[in-house]
Design a protein around this motif. Structure first.
Motif, PDB file in Angstrom:
ATOM      1  N   VAL A  14      -7.151   3.661   2.949  1.00  0.00           N
ATOM      2  CA  VAL A  14      -7.297   5.114   3.053  1.00  0.00           C
ATOM      3  C   VAL A  14      -6.760   5.779   1.792  1.00  0.00           C
ATOM      4  O   VAL A  14      -7.416   6.632   1.203  1.00  0.00           O
ATOM      5  N   SER A  15      -5.543   5.384   1.377  1.00  0.00           N
ATOM      6  CA  SER A  15      -4.979   5.949   0.158  1.00  0.00           C
ATOM      7  C   SER A  15      -3.975   4.982  -0.452  1.00  0.00           C
ATOM      8  O   SER A  15      -3.512   4.050   0.200  1.00  0.00           O
ATOM      9  N   GLU A  16      -3.647   5.255  -1.717  1.00  0.00           N
ATOM     10  CA  GLU A  16      -2.719   4.414  -2.467  1.00  0.00           C
ATOM     11  C   GLU A  16      -1.796   5.330  -3.256  1.00  0.00           C
ATOM     12  O   GLU A  16      -2.253   6.237  -3.945  1.00  0.00           O
ATOM     13  N   ILE A  17      -0.478   5.127  -3.082  1.00  0.00           N
ATOM     14  CA  ILE A  17       0.510   5.942  -3.780  1.00  0.00           C
ATOM     15  C   ILE A  17       1.524   5.004  -4.418  1.00  0.00           C
ATOM     16  O   ILE A  17       2.267   4.322  -3.708  1.00  0.00           O
ATOM     17  N   HIS A  18       1.522   4.935  -5.749  1.00  0.00           N
ATOM     18  CA  HIS A  18       2.454   4.078  -6.498  1.00  0.00           C
ATOM     19  C   HIS A  18       2.408   2.625  -6.039  1.00  0.00           C
ATOM     20  O   HIS A  18       3.442   1.962  -5.955  1.00  0.00           O
ATOM     21  N   GLY A  19       1.217   2.148  -5.681  1.00  0.00           N
ATOM     22  CA  GLY A  19       1.063   0.760  -5.268  1.00  0.00           C
ATOM     23  C   GLY A  19       1.189   0.533  -3.777  1.00  0.00           C
ATOM     24  O   GLY A  19       0.754  -0.493  -3.266  1.00  0.00           O
ATOM     25  N   ASP A  20       1.792   1.470  -3.048  1.00  0.00           N
ATOM     26  CA  ASP A  20       1.888   1.355  -1.598  1.00  0.00           C
ATOM     27  C   ASP A  20       0.581   1.843  -0.982  1.00  0.00           C
ATOM     28  O   ASP A  20      -0.058   2.750  -1.508  1.00  0.00           O
ATOM     29  N   LEU A  21       0.187   1.236   0.139  1.00  0.00           N
ATOM     30  CA  LEU A  21      -1.120   1.527   0.727  1.00  0.00           C
ATOM     31  C   LEU A  21      -1.008   2.103   2.122  1.00  0.00           C
ATOM     32  O   LEU A  21      -0.111   1.739   2.891  1.00  0.00           O
ATOM     33  N   ILE A  22      -1.952   2.984   2.451  1.00  0.00           N
ATOM     34  CA  ILE A  22      -2.180   3.398   3.826  1.00  0.00           C
ATOM     35  C   ILE A  22      -3.555   2.854   4.169  1.00  0.00           C
ATOM     36  O   ILE A  22      -4.529   3.104   3.453  1.00  0.00           O
ATOM     37  N   VAL A  23      -3.631   2.066   5.244  1.00  0.00           N
ATOM     38  CA  VAL A  23      -4.876   1.399   5.609  1.00  0.00           C
ATOM     39  C   VAL A  23      -5.231   1.680   7.068  1.00  0.00           C
ATOM     40  O   VAL A  23      -4.352   1.943   7.891  1.00  0.00           O
ATOM     41  N   ASN A  24      -6.519   1.629   7.356  1.00  0.00           N
ATOM     42  CA  ASN A  24      -7.002   1.650   8.728  1.00  0.00           C
ATOM     43  C   ASN A  24      -7.230   0.220   9.154  1.00  0.00           C
ATOM     44  O   ASN A  24      -7.949  -0.521   8.472  1.00  0.00           O
ATOM     45  N   ILE A  25      -6.625  -0.184  10.258  1.00  0.00           N
ATOM     46  CA  ILE A  25      -6.841  -1.511  10.809  1.00  0.00           C
ATOM     47  C   ILE A  25      -6.735  -1.415  12.322  1.00  0.00           C
ATOM     48  O   ILE A  25      -5.792  -0.813  12.844  1.00  0.00           O
ATOM     49  N   LYS A  26      -7.735  -1.934  13.013  1.00  0.00           N
ATOM     50  CA  LYS A  26      -7.758  -1.933  14.483  1.00  0.00           C
ATOM     51  C   LYS A  26      -7.490  -0.539  15.045  1.00  0.00           C
ATOM     52  O   LYS A  26      -6.619  -0.344  15.888  1.00  0.00           O
ATOM     53  N   ASP A  27      -8.218   0.453  14.571  1.00  0.00           N
ATOM     54  CA  ASP A  27      -8.127   1.837  15.049  1.00  0.00           C
ATOM     55  C   ASP A  27      -6.741   2.459  14.873  1.00  0.00           C
ATOM     56  O   ASP A  27      -6.360   3.355  15.618  1.00  0.00           O
ATOM     57  N   SER A  28      -5.972   1.984  13.900  1.00  0.00           N
ATOM     58  CA  SER A  28      -4.653   2.543  13.603  1.00  0.00           C
ATOM     59  C   SER A  28      -4.502   2.709  12.103  1.00  0.00           C
ATOM     60  O   SER A  28      -5.116   1.993  11.328  1.00  0.00           O
ATOM     61  N   ARG A  29      -3.662   3.654  11.723  1.00  0.00           N
ATOM     62  CA  ARG A  29      -3.301   3.807  10.311  1.00  0.00           C
ATOM     63  C   ARG A  29      -1.932   3.200  10.112  1.00  0.00           C
ATOM     64  O   ARG A  29      -0.998   3.512  10.849  1.00  0.00           O
ATOM     65  N   VAL A  30      -1.841   2.341   9.106  1.00  0.00           N
ATOM     66  CA  VAL A  30      -0.602   1.619   8.837  1.00  0.00           C
ATOM     67  C   VAL A  30      -0.263   1.772   7.362  1.00  0.00           C
ATOM     68  O   VAL A  30      -1.139   1.664   6.508  1.00  0.00           O
ATOM     69  N   ALA A  31       1.015   2.027   7.081  1.00  0.00           N
ATOM     70  CA  ALA A  31       1.489   2.087   5.692  1.00  0.00           C
ATOM     71  C   ALA A  31       2.210   0.779   5.385  1.00  0.00           C
ATOM     72  O   ALA A  31       3.059   0.335   6.151  1.00  0.00           O
ATOM     73  N   ILE A  32       1.826   0.146   4.268  1.00  0.00           N
ATOM     74  CA  ILE A  32       2.499  -1.081   3.840  1.00  0.00           C
ATOM     75  C   ILE A  32       2.798  -0.998   2.348  1.00  0.00           C
ATOM     76  O   ILE A  32       2.076  -0.349   1.599  1.00  0.00           O
ATOM     77  N   ASN A  33       3.862  -1.667   1.949  1.00  0.00           N
ATOM     78  CA  ASN A  33       4.213  -1.632   0.536  1.00  0.00           C
ATOM     79  C   ASN A  33       3.387  -2.661  -0.246  1.00  0.00           C
ATOM     80  O   ASN A  33       2.689  -3.485   0.326  1.00  0.00           O
ATOM     81  N   ARG A  34       3.476  -2.574  -1.557  1.00  0.00           N
ATOM     82  CA  ARG A  34       2.665  -3.426  -2.427  1.00  0.00           C
ATOM     83  C   ARG A  34       2.984  -4.906  -2.222  1.00  0.00           C
ATOM     84  O   ARG A  34       2.091  -5.744  -2.267  1.00  0.00           O
TER      85      ARG A  34
END
Length: 70
Positions: free
Chosen positions: A42-62
């Motif tokens: 969904v988006s990327e901020i300084h290498g960290d990601l926000i992703v859609n997976i299994k109908d959820s939004r999850v933020a994970i680090n690089r």
């Protein structure tokens, strides 16, 4: 196959493999990162990601995104 960290916002992929220790793999599996799951960045901020997976939004680090192969 490449790490999830290399995808740009709007890119999609399918999880092929999750690396790391058993604890890290279990943590990521609980978030939905299991083989065959569709994932969209969904988006990327300084290498960290926000992703859609299994109908959820999850933020994970690089570092975590580098262990998920798509």
């Amino acid at each position: 196959m490449m790490p999830l960290a290399f995808l740009k916002p709007g890119d999609s992929g399918v999880v092929k493999r999750v690396g790391g220790t058993d604890e890290v793999r279990r943590f990521l599996a609980n978030l939905g990162f299991v083989d065959g799951s569709a994932v969209t960045v969904v988006s990327e901020i300084h290498g960290d990601l926000i992703v859609n997976i299994k109908d959820s939004r999850v933020a994970i680090n690089r570092e975590m995104a580098g262990r998920i192969m798509v």
